[in-house]
Design a protein around this motif. Structure first.
Motif, mmCIF file in Angstrom:
data_model
loop_
_atom_site.group_PDB
_atom_site.id
_atom_site.type_symbol
_atom_site.label_atom_id
_atom_site.label_comp_id
_atom_site.label_asym_id
_atom_site.label_seq_id
_atom_site.Cartn_x
_atom_site.Cartn_y
_atom_site.Cartn_z
ATOM 1 N N PHE A 169 4.595 5.221 -0.738
ATOM 2 C CA PHE A 169 4.863 3.818 -0.320
ATOM 3 C C PHE A 169 6.326 3.550 -0.191
ATOM 4 N N LEU A 180 8.389 1.371 -1.730
ATOM 5 C CA LEU A 180 8.552 0.058 -1.566
ATOM 6 C C LEU A 180 9.864 -0.239 -3.058
ATOM 7 N N PRO A 215 10.927 -2.138 -5.873
ATOM 8 C CA PRO A 215 10.439 -2.921 -6.886
ATOM 9 C C PRO A 215 11.078 -4.341 -7.167
ATOM 10 N N VAL A 264 7.155 -8.855 -1.616
ATOM 11 C CA VAL A 264 6.340 -8.257 -0.462
ATOM 12 C C VAL A 264 6.988 -8.656 0.741
ATOM 13 N N ASN A 271 10.172 -6.942 1.209
ATOM 14 C CA ASN A 271 10.062 -5.656 1.745
ATOM 15 C C ASN A 271 10.068 -5.327 3.010
ATOM 16 N N PRO A 294 5.684 -5.669 -5.741
ATOM 17 C CA PRO A 294 4.954 -4.512 -5.599
ATOM 18 C C PRO A 294 4.083 -4.064 -6.875
ATOM 19 N N GLU A 295 4.670 -4.477 -8.052
ATOM 20 C CA GLU A 295 4.020 -3.806 -9.308
ATOM 21 C C GLU A 295 2.736 -4.919 -9.423
ATOM 22 N N LEU A 354 0.544 -5.588 -6.932
ATOM 23 C CA LEU A 354 -0.459 -5.120 -6.034
ATOM 24 C C LEU A 354 -0.911 -3.909 -6.518
ATOM 25 N N GLN A 372 -0.156 -2.067 -1.751
ATOM 26 C CA GLN A 372 1.073 -1.281 -1.562
ATOM 27 C C GLN A 372 1.143 -0.550 -0.375
ATOM 28 N N GLN A 373 0.148 0.025 0.105
ATOM 29 C CA GLN A 373 0.328 0.808 1.246
ATOM 30 C C GLN A 373 0.179 -0.138 2.458
ATOM 31 N N VAL A 426 1.624 -3.082 2.759
ATOM 32 C CA VAL A 426 3.002 -3.597 2.838
ATOM 33 C C VAL A 426 3.846 -2.529 3.418
#
Length: 407
Positions: free
Chosen positions: A94, A96, A98, A102, A105, A141-142, A144, A149-150, A152
């Motif tokens: 991912f 992302l 943290p 979203v 990111n 992200p945490e 989701l 997350q993927q 995103v």
């Protein structure tokens, strides 16, 4: 390099020099707008290969051409421009940030490019909408799931609007159900956006499902390049044949592969006598009704045609419109559910409702049974050569069978 040129194996080179050959003799081309899948087992070189394309790994030798320009010859500034504007990468883990939401990111790549805040926010919102993530724009992200997350990560790549998407085992870390959903979303996105996608996977069923063409790798070398059907029916060597032997054909074969020609009646010009004569000649008790443009209308049964003849009424008065229909790319295990309860053939139609053929229970079962002996029945394997690959576009050739009697 001299040992490679002399044909020494990857294992022998490692033993004598301590150097690992990552990728060699990898000659291929990718067409604009296609999903090109590179697949192989762990250590086959597939992830190394995709990182050579944007020079995250520097190639020892060879050339990488993007629209005729050699990426391997670019300086840092030119390479940076390609990475920012021409191609983007979606990673398995991912990647992302943290501490960013979203939306932040998704905006990140545009921010690095120096895009104005209002413009990058608009692009991010569009990408989030395409991935059904708008309600989660302000979450972190945490908060989701892995699948979200993927999404995103994919939205971040889409926000940059690259010509090329490099996807390195992007769905491998997901649960099977979420993985299937992401495959569906990628196929839908590609239908709308027509990006050029190079997709890495170790899962043959995934490759067959999403790839326009597939390259099979082993020990740094490409063993075969072709469509899913070419690789299944004409494996280039024993390795590819072994690799494909456990494929679930119910997830690969489509209606296009197993449909047969339909015995039809044109309601605009044909009457009950013609219908009954055709049924007798074709040894069937049912005809698929079409119009002059071959658009599906329904089904005429023998009882219906006989009643029309006795009553002097037109065939259309006895038309049954409850015939199930599917698209040509419907896979076999989805056809089972449709055909199980049907007392008519299943019509295969295109987006304009034009009749392409029909699927019957016998053709489904016969196709699945025949797959076990397909490889043995094909005498000549596909020849693999270095250089560019020529791809024929347009409609697939369909192998047809004689309609089942008494259908």
């Amino acid at each position: 390099m001299k040992m490679m040129a002399a044909g020494r194996s990857k294992t022998e080179i490692l033993k004598k020099t301590g150097s690992t050959v990552g990728v060699y003799q990898a000659d291929f081309s990718v067409e604009a707008g296609e999903i090109f899948v590179i697949m192989g087992l762990s250590g086959s070189g597939k992830s190394t290969l995709i990182r050579l394309l944007n020079r995250l790994i520097e190639p020892t030798s060879g050339h990488i051409y993007l629209e005729g320009v050699d990426i391997n010859a670019m300086d840092k500034q030119q390479l940076r421009a390609v990475r920012r504007h021409k191609m983007d990468m979606v990673f398995q883990n991912f990647g992302l940030l943290p501490n960013r939401t979203v939306q932040q990111n998704v905006e990140f790549g545009l921010e690095i490019r120096g895009v104005a805040a209002a413009e990058r926010a608009q692009a991010a919102q569009k990408a989030l909408a395409e991935m059904s993530l708008t309600p989660f724009a302000d979450q972190y992200p945490e908060q989701l799931s892995g699948g979200m997350q993927q999404r995103v990560g994919l939205a971040r790549a889409l926000a940059n609007d690259p010509d090329i998407l490099l996807m390195d085992e992007a769905f491998s870390a997901l649960d099977p159900l979420i993985r299937r959903e992401m495959q569906d979303e990628l196929i839908d996105l590609q239908a709308n956006l027509q990006k050029t996608i190079i997709f890495i996977t170790h899962d043959l069923n995934e490759a067959l499902r999403i790839g326009d063409r597939i390259a099979v790798m082993r020990d740094g070398q490409i063993q075969q390049i072709g469509t899913g059907e070419e690789i299944l029916t004409h494996p280039a060597n024993d390795y590819v044949r072994t690799f494909t032997q456990d494929v679930d054909y119910t997830k690969v074969l489509t209606a296009r592969n197993i449909m047969i020609p339909a015995v039809t009646i044109n309601l605009a010009i044909d009457g009950p006598k013609m219908a009954l004569r055709r049924m007798r000649h074709e040894e069937t008790s049912m005809l698929i009704a079409i119009d002059k443009q071959r658009r599906l209308q329904g089904v005429i049964t023998a009882d219906g045609a006989l009643s029309a003849l006795k009553s002097g009424q037109p065939l259309i008065d006895y038309l049954r419109q409850d015939i199930p229909k599917i698209g040509p790319d419907t896979i076999a295990n989805e056809i089972f559910n449709v055909i199980y309860a049907a007392d008519t053939p299943v019509a295969v139609v295109d987006e304009q409702n034009k009749l392409l053929g029909v699927v019957i229970r016998g053709s489904v079962l016969e196709a699945l049974a025949d797959t076990e002996s397909i490889a043995e029945a094909t005498a000549d394997p596909v020849a693999i050569t270095s250089g560019s690959v020529t791809v024929k576009t347009g409609a697939h050739d369909n192998t047809t069978a004689t309609p089942e009697k008494g259908v």
